[in-house]
Design an enzyme around this catalytic site. Structure first.
Site, short mmCIF file in Angstrom:
data_model
loop_
_atom_site.label_atom_id
_atom_site.label_comp_id
_atom_site.label_asym_id
_atom_site.label_seq_id
_atom_site.Cartn_x
_atom_site.Cartn_y
_atom_site.Cartn_z
N VAL A 35 0.84 -1.19 0.00
CA VAL A 35 0.00 0.00 0.00
C VAL A 35 0.88 1.25 0.00
CG1 VAL A 35 -1.87 -1.17 1.25
CG2 VAL A 35 -0.16 0.16 2.52
N SER A 36 0.26 2.38 -0.19
CA SER A 36 0.95 3.65 -0.05
C SER A 36 1.10 4.01 1.43
CB SER A 36 0.17 4.77 -0.74
OG SER A 36 0.03 4.54 -2.12
N HIS A 61 6.64 6.00 -10.57
CA HIS A 61 7.27 4.82 -11.17
C HIS A 61 8.16 5.20 -12.36
CE1 HIS A 61 4.85 2.71 -8.40
NE2 HIS A 61 3.76 2.61 -9.12
#
Length: 270
Positions: free
Chosen positions: A55-56, A147
């Site tokens: 998760v973040s 990313h």
């Protein structure tokens, strides 16, 4: 025992977890794998369906009642922050429409802290792979990307308005906490899970060729050179162990977010 695992198909996750997923970690259980982008797992983790989940860090305030942070396997680092992109230089984003990859991502939380003095007029949550083409086509005034986009955005004719990693590091002196690995309380022993993940990572570093085909089969960006850059940037010493700096970075991010009224407060890790 079967371990339910949810990670993203991004090269850093497939590199780190390849050995665990494929039954190559001695003593680890069989893995039932779900691939999902982190903006999906940030919400999906709320129902507790996964034993281990990526998760973040920005989502932790809503998850720590049911999950425990592992000190390994995640994505932290320096020089790896989200970028704010546009077709042309802009003085600020007041009155603009900005595409973001998820409303509980670390990227978006950093963006909200960075743009607090000049907030945009409208935010649109857009699948990650649609953001750069959408900005290039004029559907959005700017886009927040993560990313491998930091290696490819110039191909879309875009310019970087801000590197939120540079902004964060310059302001705090700490690495940027992007993605965390959580273990579900009551179903997974965090110490065991930490051993499994670290063993998987060490195998990946010892034999990087073993995961090559698996990584490319799941990567959104298929160019081997970009994949290699991605792994080298996001898989680092913090992936093996958060350490004092990693935990301090998490405390700083979540502390600032709570102070700004953006997230519920959480107990500090340090």
């Amino acid at each position: 025992m079967e371990l339910t695992l949810a990670v993203s198909p991004c090269p850093n996750d497939t590199f780190v977890f390849h050995a665990l997923i494929h039954g190559l970690v001695p003593g680890a259980p069989r893995v039932n794998l779900t691939f999902a982008d982190v903006d999906v797992t940030n919400t999906a983790a709320l129902d507790g369906r996964f034993d281990l989940v990526k998760v973040s860090y920005a989502a932790l305030p809503w998850l720590l009642d049911d999950y425990e942070l592992l000190h390994c396997g995640g994505a932290l680092g320096r020089g790896c922050g989200p970028l704010v992109l546009a077709r042309e230089p802009l003085d600020d984003l007041t009155g603009r429409t900005v595409a973001v990859p998820g409303d509980r991502t670390t990227a978006y939380l950093l963006f909200r802290l960075w743009s607090a003095a000049h907030p945009p007029a409208r935010i649109e949550v857009v699948p990650f792979h649609e953001i750069m083409p959408g900005v290039a086509a004029g559907r959005y005034d700017a886009g927040l990307v993560i990313h491998e986009a930091r290696f490819t955005y110039q191909r879309y004719g875009l310019t970087a308005l801000a590197d939120l990693g540079e902004w964060w590091e310059g302001d705090t002196g700490l690495p940027i906490p992007l993605g965390a690995i959580l273990a579900k309380k009551g179903t997974v022993d965090p110490a065991q899970a930490t051993e499994w993940v670290r063993a998987s990572l060490r195998q990946a570093w010892l034999d990087p060729a073993a995961s090559h085909d698996f990584i490319l089969a799941n990567a959104q960006e298929m160019e081997p050179a970009v994949v290699k850059q991605h792994i080298e940037l996001y898989v680092n010493e913090f992936t093996l162990d958060l350490g004092q700096d990693g935990l301090a970075a998490a405390d700083a991010l979540l502390g600032r977010a709570a102070a700004a009224g953006l997230t519920p407060p959480v107990k500090p890790f340090l």
